[in-house]
Design an enzyme around this catalytic site. Structure first.
Site, short mmCIF file in Angstrom:
data_model
loop_
_atom_site.label_atom_id
_atom_site.label_comp_id
_atom_site.label_asym_id
_atom_site.label_seq_id
_atom_site.Cartn_x
_atom_site.Cartn_y
_atom_site.Cartn_z
N ASP A 826 0.83 -1.20 0.00
CA ASP A 826 0.00 0.00 0.00
C ASP A 826 0.86 1.26 0.00
O ASP A 826 1.88 1.33 0.70
CB ASP A 826 -0.91 0.03 1.23
CG ASP A 826 -1.89 -1.14 1.26
OD1 ASP A 826 -2.03 -1.79 0.21
OD2 ASP A 826 -2.49 -1.39 2.31
N LYS A 895 -6.90 11.59 10.12
CA LYS A 895 -6.44 10.81 8.96
C LYS A 895 -7.23 11.13 7.70
O LYS A 895 -6.65 11.41 6.64
CB LYS A 895 -6.55 9.31 9.27
CG LYS A 895 -6.13 8.44 8.09
CD LYS A 895 -6.21 6.95 8.40
CE LYS A 895 -5.83 6.12 7.18
NZ LYS A 895 -5.89 4.68 7.43
N ASP A 1090 -4.43 2.51 -5.03
CA ASP A 1090 -3.03 2.65 -4.64
C ASP A 1090 -2.57 1.50 -3.74
O ASP A 1090 -1.58 1.63 -3.01
CB ASP A 1090 -2.79 3.99 -3.94
CG ASP A 1090 -3.62 4.16 -2.69
OD1 ASP A 1090 -4.51 3.32 -2.46
OD2 ASP A 1090 -3.38 5.12 -1.92
#
Length: 1271
Positions: A826, A895, A1090
């Site tokens: 990742d 986040k 991603d």
């Protein structure tokens, strides 16, 4: 790869869209208008099964006479009419046979001579040869002597001149059987001998040899006598009733003694499908290919068969509709289907009779019957039911769907099934291996040309073999969908049972299954179709496999390669390579790019993703099924019955406003959670049903892309882009030996899934080894053991990894263990990684692991610590909200905001994200969460801006560039508008004289932001002003957006969406480069944007590829290349000076103004001191400017008011108010713009585009040594 990406991009440049749908009649129209689409779809429906060929001919002849280039006149359409004329002459209207054949010959002559810009192809000649064979070659004269048909000699000459192989003509779909093929070969052979064409004679001989079939090996095998069972016969029952209706006597007569045998249902169904498989085995290379064909081909037939049998079982058990208190969903579906198909047969017949009475002038555009007869009523009925059931809970509506979406979806489903039937009828063989890299690889000129040549050849073959069908317009879809949905709502009912509280007796009531109503959403009245709550409950509990269409399922064979923008994926069910957002401009650019061969690597990458094999993880599935059947809440699987307690009413709610407010908020949250629990339960039901269906199978997920180029699997319910449960249920379809490094990566992967992913690799391996007993306990006893896996961040994937690691360790030889579990790599906040590489930002690169570090950097924790430090300072300054939040700012709180800030999150969006996180903590009073989130959002955004200055500068450049482009106008439109002068105003505005040219120029703002990815994919931003079209249906008045009607761009949305869309296009390019390179090296590859997946044994090799492709991508100077593309693409485009007043202070580099006079002359003016500057609002200079021209300030403030609330809040949070000081030249030009005697002043896009931000010192090649770039 480096050299390939450094080469010049092949731009796809097309003329701009014109306002009001205007285009030159000599040009190829960019948009096929709504009227043209409707006309084409009427022709298609009338030709289908020869429903109404005369009417289709009338419309077609009218189009030919008009000679207007509508974009639908192509060879396949002409061939469709040729075939229809011949078929009508043979079968439907033999009395006028000569007339129809003459029409066919005249149409062929028009094609042969090229008078209408349409040339014959193999299908054209096949139709005409078949016609000659049927009408002229026999002894019996079937046509009048005056009919002159083109002879085989003339047809062969045309084929030779156009270089059409005779083998393609013989094998064309127009030749329907072997007898016809043999006759055509005979005719062509004779003609070739007479014309002395030896090569043709040889080719015909070879075709005849190849066409001779080998004897079928199954011909001599006798049929297997099936196991038979005695058919159960019910005794004949004679019931005698008394006068009051009560039963007086029941007389039962025994059935006949001779048992009637029947094939048991399951075996009968199996034999039915095996018969088709045996047939398919003789055509298709593998049994699994035949099964995929059957899966797509007979879905509705199988669904009907299954529902019919289950209804019979219910009746035999005495559980029919009258005796079943809690009916099964499948029973209802069967009853609705029976009622609806009968209703549709009657309604369509009535509609046809009514439409036949319409005057001829109205017939072409107002008849629905042709569209409702392309499929049988049985299939229309099932399509309607399945589509409506599939849409429940869509658009965020609980147990409901938008009426507009429902009618469009049903109409679209009918259209897709019609096209699928056409594909199935033609029985076209599927091309394969069009995306293999070949000997030269993907990234060389030879390899690219080879890839393009193979795809073009395969596409040509598919197009020539496929019948012409037209796309339906939105209006047609809405009307068809409304007709079907209205009929369903009339006939679909359920019986609700309850107990009378007074008498204790059971009572029942028949209720509609679907109800049309209205609901207010964000202040707008919205028409919805609501499911009866009883139906909604059954969807969450019963089997839902009957509601699944093959286009919602994985495939059993590798998907069809992508051959064009609308050809690929499933065998028959149509899909497009891009998910369009109701914007026809995207379709145009993609089609043009594909035709020019600019998208070969995009198509190849999608083929790589689609051919990755998968299978269901049986061990995890068994655990999931046990949990599901228990009905209890377990992890992220919701309970069958919502188990949270309802908020209690406080004693002081009647007199304490604060207490009442808090109670209402808690109650609202409770009901929202309850509704979400039901929706999640339905979603999990679909996932489990799909997984159960494909147990033991190797499956594939066909992929397509969104308009930014990001890849997604087409099947929506179960795929690796889904949630933790979906991913836990999937494994690769192939296994590879772990090896020493693979075993290490499997342990690191397990640590990451558990949530221990911020430590070094060695520490993660140690973490797993320290918990090996917990891991083995989780694998062997997941539900009754210690439950270590249940505490993981991703519990179901963690369980799969626990079972895989345990199996490897207990195998006795872990290094040789065959592992098929996907292992992930990742990116670290991938958007920021791209920004740091683009800007050479050394500080940002270090925070997102682009630089070399001993331990992984965690940007989210870093920002959280920065925020905590700022809060301490604010607390010391006496900020009460800082005291409330002190010590509570964890990584999770910030986040999402950090992650999305690079994608253009606004202040409002960030505040909502943070407010949700604060509520989830549970230690902050609900009534304080909003204020706390508002304060905290300002602090977080400030810290992010300080940390990622390079990213912010690039974001600002992208935003400003998009704003300038979207306000620009093509030069030819400017000249026309200025020459035409001001338009006369309406009567209401006669006092003000005339509308200014400036207002007319605003209507010409049609320019969307378009750029090309490094792989050649054109990205067209779809944001335009919404133009709604009103359609009156039997349900309600539906307002739909018509993508075929061009509309002005939404300049604000074009600007704000450009930065995130551009970054998404970059991460999509990086993924595709990695996929292609992995395929070259024979590495299994899958991706979730991603997050890149492969076998544990090949992680090291894939990690190296990830770094090489990222370096190659960013070494190509992406921003500079896009800057050059903008200057090329928008060369000559001009921006009205008045349209960019607020942006002028940001354009100090612009030194020239361009004035277009009313006569069309262009005059360039040099500004004496730049365009404008920003000064504080208290400045006397600003006040002087305001006094000079109050209208400018008023207009500027009006533009500020037009901004979305989110942007106003973001700009007003902590910013000092500035005013613009205009240069004298600019003021004079703006004043002149209001006067019709003067021309208009513009800034050219090429000069207005701001210079690129200065690049930092970070060397992107450093990434090769970064351990934690992707981890």
């Amino acid at each position: 790869m480096h050299n390939f990406l450094q080469s010049r991009l092949p731009y796809t440049v097309l003329p701009p869209l014109l306002s009001d749908g205007m285009h030159s009649p000599t040009d190829e129209p960019l948009l096929i208008g709504s009227q043209a689409l409707t006309t084409a779809s009427i022709i298609d429906a009338c030709l289908h099964n020869l429903h109404d060929v005369p009417r289709a001919k009338q419309i077609f002849d009218s189009l030919r006479r008009s000679k207007e280039n509508t974009g639908i006149m192509e060879t396949r359409l002409y061939n469709a009419f040729l075939n229809a004329y011949i078929e009508v002459a043979l079968n439907k209207d033999p009395g006028r046979r000569s007339h129809w054949v003459e029409d066919a010959c005249a149409l062929f002559e028009a094609m042969e001579e090229g008078r209408e810009g349409v040339a014959p192809n193999a299908n054209t000649y096949a139709i005409m040869l078949r016609a000659w064979a049927r009408f002229k070659s026999g002894e019996q004269q079937m046509l009048a002597s005056t009919v002159e048909m083109p002879t085989p000699q003339r047809l062969l000459r045309g084929m030779v001149d156009r270089q059409i192989p005779v083998s393609m003509v013989i094998s064309d779909r127009a030749i329907s059987n072997s007898e016809e093929a043999a006759e055509v070969i005979k005719l062509l052979s004779k003609a070739a001998v007479e014309m002395n064409l030896s090569k043709v004679v040889s080719e015909l001989g070879m075709s005849e040899t190849l066409g001779r079939q080998l004897p079928d090996p199954l011909d001599d095998v006798p049929e297997i006598i099936p196991v038979m069972k005695a058919k159960q016969k019910r005794p004949e029952v004679d019931v005698t009733y008394s006068e009051d209706g009560t039963v007086k006597n029941v007389d039962m007569k025994d059935a006949s003694q001779e048992p009637e045998l029947e094939v048991p249902f399951n075996l009968a169904n199996l034999r039915k499908h095996l018969a088709q498989v045996v047939l398919a085995r003789r055509v298709l290379p593998e049994d699994v290919a035949a099964r995929q064909k059957l899966l797509e081909e007979s879905v509705y037939d199988v669904a009907v068969e299954r529902l019919r049998k289950e209804a019979e079982v219910f009746d035999e058990l005495g559980l029919g509709s009258k005796g079943l208190g809690h009916a099964d969903l499948r029973k209802w579906l069967w009853e609705w289907h029976l009622k609806l198909q009968a209703r549709l047969k009657a309604e369509i017949a009535n509609l046809a009779a009514e439409e036949a009475k319409l005057p001829a002038i109205d017939k072409n555009l107002h008849r629905l019957t042709p569209f409702l007869t392309v499929l049988k009523p049985e299939k229309l009925s099932l399509i309607t039911i399945l589509e409506v059931m599939h849409l429940h809970n869509s658009d965020g509506l609980q147990n409901a769907m938008k009426t507009a979406r429902a009618v469009i979806s049903v109409g679209k489903a009918v259209e897709l099934e019609h096209k699928a039937e056409i594909c199935r009828k033609n029985n076209i063989a599927m091309p394969t291996n069009t995306a293999r890299a070949g000997d030269h690889g993907y990234f060389t000129n030879l390899g690219y040309r080879d890839l393009h040549a193979r795809r073009v050849a395969a596409r040509k073959y598919m197009e020539d073999a496929e019948e012409w069908t037209a796309e339906w317009s939105q209006v047609v879809r809405v009307k068809v969908g409304s007709f079907l949905l209205d009929a369903l709502m009339d006939v679909a009912t359920v019986v609700r049972y309850a107990v009378d509280k007074t008498t204790g007796e059971q009572i029942s009531e028949v209720q509609p299954a679907f109800v049309h109503s209205y609901e207010y959403v964000r202040g707008q009245k919205l028409g919805i179709v609501q499911l009866n709550s009883l139906v909604a409950e059954r969807i969450a509990k019963d089997s839902v496999k009957e509601t699944l269409h093959p286009r919602h399922l994985p495939m059993l064979i590798k998907p069809k390669p992508w051959l064009s923008h609308e050809e690929g994926g499933y065998l028959y069910n149509k899909a497009t390579v891009m998910r369009f957002k109701e914007n026809a401009e995207q379709v145009i650019y993609l089609r043009e790019a594909a035709n020019k061969g600019n998208c070969e690597l995009v198509f190849a990458a999608l083929d790589v993703l689609g051919t990755t094999p998968w299978k269901i993880n049986r061990e995890v599935f068994d655990v999931v099924l046990t949990v599901w059947n228990s009905g209890k809440r377990f992890g992220k699987i919701p309970p069958a019955v919502y188990d949270a307690p309802e908020p209690e009413i406080p004693d002081n709610v009647s007199f304490d406003p604060r207490a009442k407010s808090q109670f209402v908020a808690k109650q609202r949250a409770y009901y929202a959670d309850k509704a979400n629990n039901h929706s999640r339960r339905c979603n999990v039901n679909y996932q489990i049903e799909v997984a159960r269906t494909f147990l033991g199978e190797t499956i594939y997920f066909p992929h397509n892309v969104d308009f930014r180029g990001r890849a997604y699997p087409i099947p929506p319910h179960l795929n690796h882009l889904g949630d933790d449960l979906s991913r836990g249920l999937l494994k690769f379809g192939e296994a590879k030996q772990l090896g020493e490094r693979g075993l290490r990566w499997l342990k690191i992967h397990l640590s990451n899934l558990y949530g221990y992913d911020k430590a070094s690799f060695d520490e993660r391996v140690r973490f797993v080894e320290d918990h090996i007993e917990d891991i083995m306990d989780s694998a062997k006893d997941p539900l009754n053991g210690r439950g270590w896996w249940q505490k993981a961040d991703d519990p179901w994937q963690c369980l799969a990894a626990c079972k895989e690691l345990t199996a490897a360790l207990e195998s006795g030889d872990p290094h040789n263990f065959l592992s098929d579990l996907p292992v992930h790599q990742d990116g670290t906040c991938n958007g920021l990684q791209h920004y740091a590489a683009l800007g050479g930002d050394t500080t940002g690169a270090r925070q997102v692991n682009l630089d070399v570090t001993d331990r992984p950097s965690d940007v989210y924790t870093y920002v959280a610590n920065m925020v905590e430090e700022q809060i301490k300072k604010d607390m010391e300054a006496g900020e009460p909200l800082a005291r409330l939040l002190s010590g509570k700012i964890q990584r999770k709180v910030v986040k999402q905001t950090v992650m999305t800030t690079v994608y253009g999150v606004t202040y409002i969006g960030a505040r909502e994200q943070i407010e949700k996180q604060l509520k989830d903590r549970g230690d902050i009073p609900l009534d304080e969460c909003w204020n706390a989130a508002a304060y905290l959002t300002k602090v977080v955004l400030g810290c992010i801006g300080d940390l990622f200055k390079g990213a912010k500068e690039i974001q600002a450049w992208l935003n400003l560039s998009a704003k300038l482009i979207s306000k620009s106008i093509p030069p030819e439109r400017i000249e026309e508008v200025v020459k035409r002068g001001p338009a006369k105003s309406s009567r209401k505005k006669e006092a003000s004289g005339s509308l200014s040219t400036l207002n007319k120029l605003r209507k010409e703002q049609m320019t969307a932001v378009i750029w090309t990815t490094p792989l050649g994919l054109p990205i067209v931003q779809p944001y335009r002003q919404i133009k709604k079209k009103q359609i009156i249906t039997s349900l309600q008045t539906v307002y739909i957006s018509d993508p075929s009607v061009p509309a002005n761009v939404n300049t604000q949305k074009q600007a704000t969406a450009f930065p995130p869309n551009f970054i998404h296009s970059l991460d999509a390019t990086h993924m595709m480069l990695t996929a292609l390179e992995c395929r070259t090296r024979n590495i299994t590859f899958a991706s979730v944007h991603d997050s890149y997946w492969t076998h544990a044994a090949t992680v090291d090799e894939m990690s190296g590829i990830i770094r090489v492709t990222f370096i190659a991508l960013h070494s190509s100077d992406v921003l500079k290349r896009m800057y050059e593309e903008f200057k090329t693409r928008y060369k000559g485009y001009k921006i009205p000076l008045d349209a960019i007043r607020t942006a002028l202070p940001k354009l100090p580099h612009v030194k020239h103004l361009v004035e277009v006079t009313p006569e069309g002359n262009v005059v360039r003016t040099i500004t004496e001191s730049g365009m404008a500057t920003e000064v504080p609002s208290s400045s006397s200079a600003s006040a002087s400017s305001d006094a000079t021209d109050n209208s400018l300030v008023a207009n500027e403030e009006a533009e500020e008011e037009d901004k979305p609330e989110a942007e106003q809040d973001e700009e007003s949070s902590g910013k000092k108010r500035m005013r613009t000081r205009w240069s004298k030249t600019v003021l004079a030009k703006m004043a002149n713009a209001q006067d019709a005697r003067y021309g208009q002043t513009f800034v050219e896009v090429e000069e207005a585009l701001p210079p690129l931000p200065e690049k930092g010192q970070f060397d992107v090649s450093t990434i090769k040594r970064s351990l934690y770039f992707f981890s």
